[in-house]
Design a protein around this motif. Structure first.
Motif, short mmCIF file in Angstrom:
data_model
loop_
_atom_site.label_atom_id
_atom_site.label_comp_id
_atom_site.label_asym_id
_atom_site.label_seq_id
_atom_site.Cartn_x
_atom_site.Cartn_y
_atom_site.Cartn_z
N THR A 70 0.87 -1.06 0.04
CA THR A 70 -0.04 -0.06 0.13
C THR A 70 0.90 1.11 -0.17
O THR A 70 2.36 1.21 0.18
CB THR A 70 -0.76 0.10 1.22
OG1 THR A 70 -0.08 0.48 2.44
CG2 THR A 70 -1.80 -1.33 1.64
N SER A 72 -0.51 3.78 1.76
CA SER A 72 -0.97 4.51 2.85
C SER A 72 0.02 5.15 3.69
O SER A 72 1.14 4.34 4.10
CB SER A 72 -1.66 3.50 3.79
OG SER A 72 -2.37 3.90 4.89
N ASP A 92 -4.99 0.01 7.30
CA ASP A 92 -4.34 1.16 6.41
C ASP A 92 -5.38 1.97 5.47
O ASP A 92 -6.33 1.54 5.69
CB ASP A 92 -3.42 0.37 5.52
CG ASP A 92 -3.93 -0.61 4.35
OD1 ASP A 92 -4.79 0.11 3.67
OD2 ASP A 92 -3.50 -1.67 4.66
N ASP A 93 -4.95 2.86 4.87
CA ASP A 93 -5.92 3.77 4.05
C ASP A 93 -6.20 3.62 2.59
O ASP A 93 -6.42 4.32 1.81
CB ASP A 93 -5.51 5.11 4.30
CG ASP A 93 -5.30 5.72 5.81
OD1 ASP A 93 -6.68 5.17 6.48
OD2 ASP A 93 -4.64 6.37 6.31
N GLU A 94 -5.96 2.07 2.20
CA GLU A 94 -6.04 1.84 0.97
C GLU A 94 -6.94 0.87 0.70
O GLU A 94 -6.43 -0.41 0.98
CB GLU A 94 -4.65 1.21 0.37
CG GLU A 94 -3.90 2.57 -0.32
CD GLU A 94 -2.78 2.19 -1.01
OE1 GLU A 94 -2.88 1.32 -1.99
OE2 GLU A 94 -2.02 3.17 -1.41
N SER A 138 -11.02 2.68 4.30
CA SER A 138 -9.69 1.86 4.77
C SER A 138 -10.07 0.48 4.70
O SER A 138 -11.14 -0.01 4.48
CB SER A 138 -9.36 2.39 6.08
OG SER A 138 -10.47 2.28 7.01
#
Length: 149
Positions: A70, A72, A92-94, A138
Motif C-alpha cells: 500500500t 497508505s 491502512d488507508d487503501e 480503509s
C-alpha cells in the motif's frame, strides 16, 4: 418478482470486552519492528506471555504487507486484550484490494507470499474487512489469538 441480492457477510467488530490499546505508526520500513515490539511488550504486561511469539510474528507479517502493498501514509494497530483472547486489527488507508491468502500448494518457496498462511496457522481466527459505508475508506486485517483453556 423482486431480484434477490446476497447479504454481505458480517464483519467482526473489535471485541467489546477488554482493555483497548492503539499504536499509530508511519508506514515505513521500521513499522513492522516497532509494532512487533509494541505487541510483545503489551502481551507480557497484560499476562499473556504464551502468546508473545505468535502475536509478534502475526502482527509483523500483517504490517509488512501494509508496507509492501500500500501507499497508505499511516498504519493503525488496535489491540483488545481480555483474559481469554487478544484481537489485533491492522488498518491502512487503501481499501481497494483486500489481501487474500494463497493456497498452501501455490505458495512459492521464496521469501514472499507466506505471511497470511502463517497468520492462519497461528491465529484462532483471522479475516479482512473494508471500513466505511457506502464507500470504503480503509481496510483492516485482523486476527485473534486465544489462551489455552
Amino acid at each position: 418478482m423482486t431480484p434477490a441480492t446476497a447479504r454481505p457477510v458480517p464483519r467482526p467488530p473489535l471485541p467489546w470486552r477488554g482493555a483497548r490499546y492503539r499504536l499509530i505508526a508511519p508506514n515505513s520500513p521500521t513499522a513492522p519492528g516497532i509494532v512487533r515490539e509494541f505487541l510483545g511488550t503489551l502481551l507480557r504486561a497484560t499476562g499473556h506471555p504464551g502468546l508473545v511469539e505468535d502475536g509478534r510474528l502475526c502482527v509483523s507479517e500483517v504490517v509488512t504487507n501494509a508496507y509492501c502493498h500500500t501507499r497508505s501514509p499511516l498504519v493503525r494497530v488496535d489491540v483488545t486484550v481480555n483474559p481469554r483472547r487478544v484481537t489485533v486489527y491492522v488498518t491502512d488507508d487503501e481499501p481497494a484490494a483486500l489481501p487474500w491468502r494463497a493456497h498452501t500448494e501455490h505458495v512459492p518457496c521464496g521469501e514472499h507470499g507466506r505471511g497470511l498462511v502463517l497468520v492462519e496457522a497461528l491465529a484462532a481466527r483471522w479475516g479482512t474487512r473494508a471500513n466505511g459505508d457506502p464507500v470504503p475508506r480503509s481496510k483492516s486485517v485482523w486476527f485473534t489469538l486465544e489462551t489455552a483453556p
